[in-house]
Design an enzyme around this catalytic site. Structure first.
Site, PDB file in Angstrom:
ATOM      1  N   CYS A   1      10.677   1.144   2.104  1.00 57.86           N
ATOM      2  CA  CYS A   1      11.009  -0.386   2.676  1.00 57.86           C
ATOM      3  C   CYS A   1      12.419   0.312   2.627  1.00 57.86           C
ATOM      4  O   CYS A   1      13.107  -0.538   3.806  1.00 57.86           O
ATOM      5  CB  CYS A   1      11.487  -0.768   1.613  1.00 57.86           C
ATOM      6  SG  CYS A   1      11.250   0.043  -0.270  1.00 57.86           S
TER       7      CYS A   1
ATOM      8  N   GLY B   1       5.919  -6.847  -1.039  1.00 60.68           N
ATOM      9  CA  GLY B   1       5.788  -6.132   0.373  1.00 60.68           C
ATOM     10  C   GLY B   1       6.856  -6.765   1.381  1.00 60.68           C
ATOM     11  O   GLY B   1       7.693  -7.029   0.969  1.00 60.68           O
ATOM     12  N   SER B   2       6.141  -7.621   2.432  1.00 60.69           N
ATOM     13  CA  SER B   2       6.886  -8.150   3.679  1.00 60.69           C
ATOM     14  C   SER B   2       7.309  -9.341   3.212  1.00 60.69           C
ATOM     15  O   SER B   2       6.876 -10.064   2.173  1.00 60.69           O
ATOM     16  CB  SER B   2       5.609  -8.288   4.681  1.00 60.69           C
ATOM     17  OG  SER B   2       5.095  -9.227   4.532  1.00 60.69           O
TER      18      SER B   2
ATOM     19  N   GLU C   1      10.638  -8.165  -4.360  1.00 57.25           N
ATOM     20  CA  GLU C   1      11.332  -6.752  -2.925  1.00 57.25           C
ATOM     21  C   GLU C   1      10.466  -6.925  -1.582  1.00 57.25           C
ATOM     22  O   GLU C   1       8.841  -6.385  -1.749  1.00 57.25           O
ATOM     23  CB  GLU C   1      10.967  -5.879  -3.991  1.00 57.25           C
ATOM     24  CG  GLU C   1      11.505  -6.154  -5.080  1.00 57.25           C
ATOM     25  CD  GLU C   1      13.064  -5.660  -5.077  1.00 57.25           C
ATOM     26  OE1 GLU C   1      13.333  -5.225  -3.994  1.00 57.25           O
ATOM     27  OE2 GLU C   1      13.785  -6.249  -6.175  1.00 57.25           O
TER      28      GLU C   1
ATOM     29  N   GLU D   1      11.683  -4.580  11.744  1.00 50.27           N
ATOM     30  CA  GLU D   1      10.966  -3.137  10.829  1.00 50.27           C
ATOM     31  C   GLU D   1      10.271  -2.603  11.423  1.00 50.27           C
ATOM     32  O   GLU D   1       8.969  -2.773  12.083  1.00 50.27           O
ATOM     33  CB  GLU D   1      10.760  -4.018   9.096  1.00 50.27           C
ATOM     34  CG  GLU D   1      10.340  -2.504   8.476  1.00 50.27           C
ATOM     35  CD  GLU D   1       9.851  -3.139   7.201  1.00 50.27           C
ATOM     36  OE1 GLU D   1       8.796  -3.934   7.095  1.00 50.27           O
ATOM     37  OE2 GLU D   1       9.693  -2.425   6.270  1.00 50.27           O
TER      38      GLU D   1
ATOM     39  N   TRP E   1       0.834  -1.014   0.280  1.00 46.76           N
ATOM     40  CA  TRP E   1      -0.084  -0.023  -0.021  1.00 46.76           C
ATOM     41  C   TRP E   1       0.818   1.004   0.278  1.00 46.76           C
ATOM     42  O   TRP E   1      -0.148   2.140  -0.408  1.00 46.76           O
ATOM     43  CB  TRP E   1      -0.293  -0.036   1.439  1.00 46.76           C
ATOM     44  CG  TRP E   1       0.259  -0.357   2.805  1.00 46.76           C
ATOM     45  CD1 TRP E   1      -0.458  -1.233   3.397  1.00 46.76           C
ATOM     46  CD2 TRP E   1       0.501   0.950   3.490  1.00 46.76           C
ATOM     47  NE1 TRP E   1       0.664  -1.850   4.274  1.00 46.76           N
ATOM     48  CE2 TRP E   1       0.931  -0.670   4.206  1.00 46.76           C
ATOM     49  CE3 TRP E   1       0.963   1.867   3.434  1.00 46.76           C
ATOM     50  CZ2 TRP E   1       2.274   0.224   5.502  1.00 46.76           C
ATOM     51  CZ3 TRP E   1       1.605   2.343   4.677  1.00 46.76           C
ATOM     52  CH2 TRP E   1       2.672   2.098   5.269  1.00 46.76           C
ATOM     53  N   ASN E   2       1.928   1.220   0.516  1.00 44.08           N
ATOM     54  CA  ASN E   2       2.900   2.850   0.353  1.00 44.08           C
ATOM     55  C   ASN E   2       2.732   3.054  -0.709  1.00 44.08           C
ATOM     56  O   ASN E   2       3.735   4.645  -0.399  1.00 44.08           O
ATOM     57  CB  ASN E   2       4.433   2.257   1.487  1.00 44.08           C
ATOM     58  CG  ASN E   2       4.799   1.587   0.962  1.00 44.08           C
ATOM     59  OD1 ASN E   2       4.483   0.096   0.054  1.00 44.08           O
ATOM     60  ND2 ASN E   2       6.554   0.920   1.158  1.00 44.08           N
TER      61      ASN E   2
ATOM     62  N   LYS F   1      -2.839  -7.462  -8.839  1.00 43.24           N
ATOM     63  CA  LYS F   1      -3.323  -7.513  -7.603  1.00 43.24           C
ATOM     64  C   LYS F   1      -2.984  -6.004  -6.358  1.00 43.24           C
ATOM     65  O   LYS F   1      -1.918  -5.896  -5.799  1.00 43.24           O
ATOM     66  CB  LYS F   1      -4.256  -8.578  -5.994  1.00 43.24           C
ATOM     67  CG  LYS F   1      -4.893  -8.738  -5.943  1.00 43.24           C
ATOM     68  CD  LYS F   1      -4.333  -9.415  -4.771  1.00 43.24           C
ATOM     69  CE  LYS F   1      -3.558  -8.910  -3.365  1.00 43.24           C
ATOM     70  NZ  LYS F   1      -4.475  -7.624  -2.688  1.00 43.24           N
ATOM     71  N   PRO F   2      -4.023  -4.922  -6.461  1.00 46.31           N
ATOM     72  CA  PRO F   2      -2.822  -4.199  -5.808  1.00 46.31           C
ATOM     73  C   PRO F   2      -3.359  -4.603  -4.464  1.00 46.31           C
ATOM     74  O   PRO F   2      -4.128  -5.466  -3.626  1.00 46.31           O
ATOM     75  CB  PRO F   2      -3.477  -2.664  -5.839  1.00 46.31           C
ATOM     76  CG  PRO F   2      -5.110  -3.479  -6.513  1.00 46.31           C
ATOM     77  CD  PRO F   2      -4.809  -5.039  -7.022  1.00 46.31           C
ATOM     78  N   ALA F   3      -2.660  -4.121  -3.349  1.00 48.04           N
ATOM     79  CA  ALA F   3      -2.883  -3.889  -1.585  1.00 48.04           C
ATOM     80  C   ALA F   3      -4.460  -3.567  -1.632  1.00 48.04           C
ATOM     81  O   ALA F   3      -5.098  -2.504  -1.862  1.00 48.04           O
ATOM     82  CB  ALA F   3      -1.898  -2.722  -0.495  1.00 48.04           C
TER      83      ALA F   3
HETATM   84  P1  NAD Z   1       1.631  -7.385   2.825  1.00 46.13           P
HETATM   85  O1  NAD Z   1       3.001  -8.062   2.911  1.00 46.13           O
HETATM   86  O2  NAD Z   1       1.399  -7.391   4.134  1.00 46.13           O
HETATM   87  O3  NAD Z   1       1.503  -7.185   1.522  1.00 46.13           O
HETATM   88  C1  NAD Z   1       1.943  -7.131   0.950  1.00 46.13           C
HETATM   89  C2  NAD Z   1       0.886  -7.176  -0.869  1.00 46.13           C
HETATM   90  O4  NAD Z   1       0.892  -8.895  -0.790  1.00 46.13           O
HETATM   91  C3  NAD Z   1      -0.762  -6.599  -0.901  1.00 46.13           C
HETATM   92  O5  NAD Z   1      -1.477  -6.473  -1.871  1.00 46.13           O
HETATM   93  C4  NAD Z   1      -1.354  -7.990   0.022  1.00 46.13           C
HETATM   94  O6  NAD Z   1      -2.472  -8.321   0.066  1.00 46.13           O
HETATM   95  C5  NAD Z   1      -0.934  -9.579  -0.738  1.00 46.13           C
HETATM   96  N1  NAD Z   1      -0.706 -10.573  -0.068  1.00 46.13           N
HETATM   97  C6  NAD Z   1      -1.096 -11.324   1.295  1.00 46.13           C
HETATM   98  N2  NAD Z   1      -0.858 -12.050   1.855  1.00 46.13           N
HETATM   99  C7  NAD Z   1      -0.315 -12.771   0.355  1.00 46.13           C
HETATM  100  C8  NAD Z   1      -0.494 -13.828   0.277  1.00 46.13           C
HETATM  101  N3  NAD Z   1      -0.312 -15.369   1.619  1.00 46.13           N
HETATM  102  N4  NAD Z   1      -0.054 -14.865  -1.204  1.00 46.13           N
HETATM  103  C9  NAD Z   1       0.058 -14.045  -1.342  1.00 46.13           C
HETATM  104  N5  NAD Z   1      -0.290 -12.082  -1.684  1.00 46.13           N
HETATM  105  C10 NAD Z   1      -0.850 -11.786  -0.393  1.00 46.13           C
HETATM  106  O7  NAD Z   1       3.154  -5.866   2.697  1.00 46.13           O
HETATM  107  P2  NAD Z   1       2.559  -4.779   3.309  1.00 46.13           P
HETATM  108  O8  NAD Z   1       1.508  -4.167   4.189  1.00 46.13           O
HETATM  109  O9  NAD Z   1       1.160  -4.055   2.163  1.00 46.13           O
HETATM  110  O10 NAD Z   1       3.637  -2.897   2.675  1.00 46.13           O
HETATM  111  C11 NAD Z   1       4.616  -3.095   3.348  1.00 46.13           C
HETATM  112  C12 NAD Z   1       5.375  -3.847   3.741  1.00 46.13           C
HETATM  113  O11 NAD Z   1       6.414  -4.465   2.278  1.00 46.13           O
HETATM  114  C13 NAD Z   1       6.858  -3.744   4.516  1.00 46.13           C
HETATM  115  O12 NAD Z   1       7.409  -4.204   4.994  1.00 46.13           O
HETATM  116  C14 NAD Z   1       7.833  -3.364   3.272  1.00 46.13           C
HETATM  117  O13 NAD Z   1       9.220  -2.727   3.907  1.00 46.13           O
HETATM  118  C15 NAD Z   1       7.658  -3.986   2.003  1.00 46.13           C
HETATM  119  N6  NAD Z   1       8.093  -3.010   0.629  1.00 46.13           N
HETATM  120  C16 NAD Z   1       8.746  -3.572  -0.033  1.00 46.13           C
HETATM  121  C17 NAD Z   1       9.462  -2.277  -1.223  1.00 46.13           C
HETATM  122  C18 NAD Z   1      10.400  -3.170  -1.870  1.00 46.13           C
HETATM  123  O14 NAD Z   1      10.566  -2.663  -2.741  1.00 46.13           O
HETATM  124  N7  NAD Z   1      11.781  -4.060  -0.832  1.00 46.13           N
HETATM  125  C19 NAD Z   1       8.725  -1.304  -1.727  1.00 46.13           C
HETATM  126  C20 NAD Z   1       7.789  -1.144  -0.598  1.00 46.13           C
HETATM  127  C21 NAD Z   1       6.915  -2.203   1.025  1.00 46.13           C
END
Ligand code: NAD
Length: 475
Positions: free
Chosen positions: A279, A223-224, A245, A373, A147-148, A171-173
């Site tokens: 991130c 994502g995470s 990433e 984090e 989402w960020n 699939k967006p956040a």
């Molecule tokens: P998140 O991992 O909770 O979710 C990311 C995405 O994955 C969302 O669209 C979510 O719906 C989806 N998702 C969740 N569970 C899933 C599953 N089991 N299978 C497939 N998709 C699934 O992360 P967040 O809270 O949206 O974002 C914050 C995190 O993203 C932080 O850890 C941040 O460091 C990281 N981030 C990394 C970068 C990078 O380039 N390295 C950039 C931005 C954010």
């Protein structure tokens, strides 16, 4: 309830369940999007699979032109998109414009590099054989984003996938799906073949359904680290390619000979841009003893100058955090640090989703704020007794996205750049930094499978095929 975009059309979802989108700025529900079901996901993946051939038969120039068409839409609707990002994500409007500008400007980089994705002609062992390599797509690609950065993060992966003929299911956040509707609208108006770009909305369940679909051959996940590692396990069962990433706990090392004012300025930007929800935010400051006191004073002074408030208002530096869940973690990290002996020098108070930027001193490696984090506007400062110890602390983390070092010594600068285990190391610049043509990505648990950014992103989304022609017909 909004629709989904599948096979070149806006369609009602099979799913009847929806997800309310709540603005962190007002706390009000601003829209509802479908919680796409397995059948919605399957429809999008089959549309992408059917579009594969047509997309591959386009020339690289034609696919690059599509990026231009999409970018034109972004330029025409920039004000609307920037406001949408702030409304659903909460970052100050000027930061949302930085995000839209970045995507608009980098589109040309992707387009230029996509038509220069060369293979190699390889000297054959035989006189009458011609051997070469070419870059080819993996196949239907799931782009799953956090989402960020609702435009910038998926933007780069979607540009790269389309330019290299991998049809996309995006699939967006669940927190910020509305900006994604602008992306889909831009593709809808472009000359991209039907099915080559699809949008499904929903939470992690929808994401898991997409990742579990056997026709998905490439997964570009941001994502995470915990979710990324789950995805990698599922993908490994069918050897689908993953470009991951993920999270960070990135350090800025400040040495005794640094320009303190410049270092403090860079740290405050690094820790507080987008309320620290980045991130590669500055999540740890490691100061050597000789510079520590002066540096902390300067960081505190500059942090106290930040204006916290309504992100639509001019002059505001820090807006609300995205949700109570994310804010709670930052609050817990501060409490844990204080319990273990740290000193909060400024900030840390909350008012709804607003979190007063905090500086914490006397931080040790046993504290959560120095190991996990935080993802909030918090600057923890750790003291190192020597340069070597500072580098060791910087490397004692499961993460390794982007680090920085502040020093006046060329020797130390090169040495630190070599020794710090991270995907990027910057000297006398914040670690929360992007350079358009530099690859972006992490070491260790921060990422794998390739890099984001221009040609690196395109290479990460293609595989190498070897071709040999025996034109002599003999042995
Ligand atoms: P998140 O991992 O909770 O979710 C990311 C995405 O994955 C969302 O669209 C979510 O719906 C989806 N998702 C969740 N569970 C899933 C599953 N089991 N299978 C497939 N998709 C699934 O992360 P967040 O809270 O949206 O974002 C914050 C995190 O993203 C932080 O850890 C941040 O460091 C990281 N981030 C990394 C970068 C990078 O380039 N390295 C950039 C931005 C954010």
């Amino acid at each position: 309830m909004r629709q989904l975009y599948i096979d070149g059309e806006w369609v009602d979802a099979d799913a009847t369940e929806g997800i309310d989108v709540v603005s962190p700025v007002t706390g009000e529900t601003i829209d509802t999007v479908p919680q796409a079901s397995d059948s919605d996901v399957a429809a999008a993946v089959s549309a992408a699979t059917r579009a594969q051939r047509e997309l591959e038969e386009m020339t690289a120039y034609e696919r690059a032109d599509v990026l231009g068409e999409v970018t034109e839409y972004f330029e025409e609707h920039e004000d609307e998109i920037a406001r949408q990002i702030t409304e659903e994500e909460g970052k100050p409007l000027h930061e949302s414009y930085e995000e839209t500008e970045y995507v608009i400007e980098s589109s040309d980089d992707y387009a230029h590099d996509a038509i220069r994705l060369f293979g190699d002609v390889v000297p054959s062992e035989h006189r009458d054989r011609f051997a070469y390599t070419q870059r080819e797509p993996y196949g239907p690609c799931a782009v799953i984003s956090p989402w960020n950065f609702p435009l910038e993060v998926p933007g780069g992966s979607i540009y790269s996938a389309v330019a290299t003929a991998n049809p996309v299911v995006f699939k967006p956040a669940e927190e910020t799906p509305l900006t994604a509707y602008h992306i889909a609208e831009a593709f809808d108006r472009s000359s991209l073949p039907d099915g080559a770009f699809n949008l499904v909305t929903g939470d992690g369940e929808t994401g898991a359904s997409l990742v579990g679909n056997r026709d998905i051959r490439l997964i570009a996940f941001t994502g995470s680290s915990a979710v990324g590692q789950e995805i990698a396990k599922v993908a490994a069962e069918r050897n689908a390619q993953c470009l991951l990433e993920m999270g960070g706990k990135d350090p800025i090392v400040v040495l005794d000979d640094a320009d303190v004012d410049h270092a403090a300025e860079s740290i405050v930007v690094g820790s507080n841009w987008n309320a620290g929800q980045v991130c590669c935010a500055t999540e740890r400051v490691i100061a050597t003893e000789g510079v520590h006191d002066e540096l902390v004073d300067a960081i505190v002074e500059k942090t106290e100058e930040l204006v916290l408030g309504d992100p639509f208002e001019e002059g505001v530096d820090v807006g609300p955090m995205i949700s109570q869940r994310i804010q709670r973690k930052a609050v817990n990290h501060l409490e844990d640090a204080v319990d273990k002996g740290a000193t909060v020098k400024t900030g840390g108070g909350t008012d709804g989703l607003y979190f007063e930027p905090a500086v914490v001193d006397d931080v040790t490696e046993e504290m959560d704020v120095s190991s996990e984090e935080t993802f909030g506007p918090v600057t923890p400062v750790i003291t190192a007794s020597s340069y070597d110890e500072a580098i060791e602390i910087a490397n004692r983390s499961p993460y390794g996205l982007q680090a920085a070092v502040f020093t006046d010594s060329l020797e130390r600068a090169h040495d630190a750049a070599n020794r710090i285990k991270a995907g990027g190391v910057f000297v006398n610049e914040t670690n929360n930094y992007w350079e358009r043509l530099l690859p972006f990505g992490g070491y260790k648990e921060s990422g794998s499978g390739g890099r984001y950014g221009s040609k690196w992103h395109l290479e990460s989304m293609t595989q190498t095929k070897s071709v040999m022609m025996n034109y002599g017909g003999g042995e």
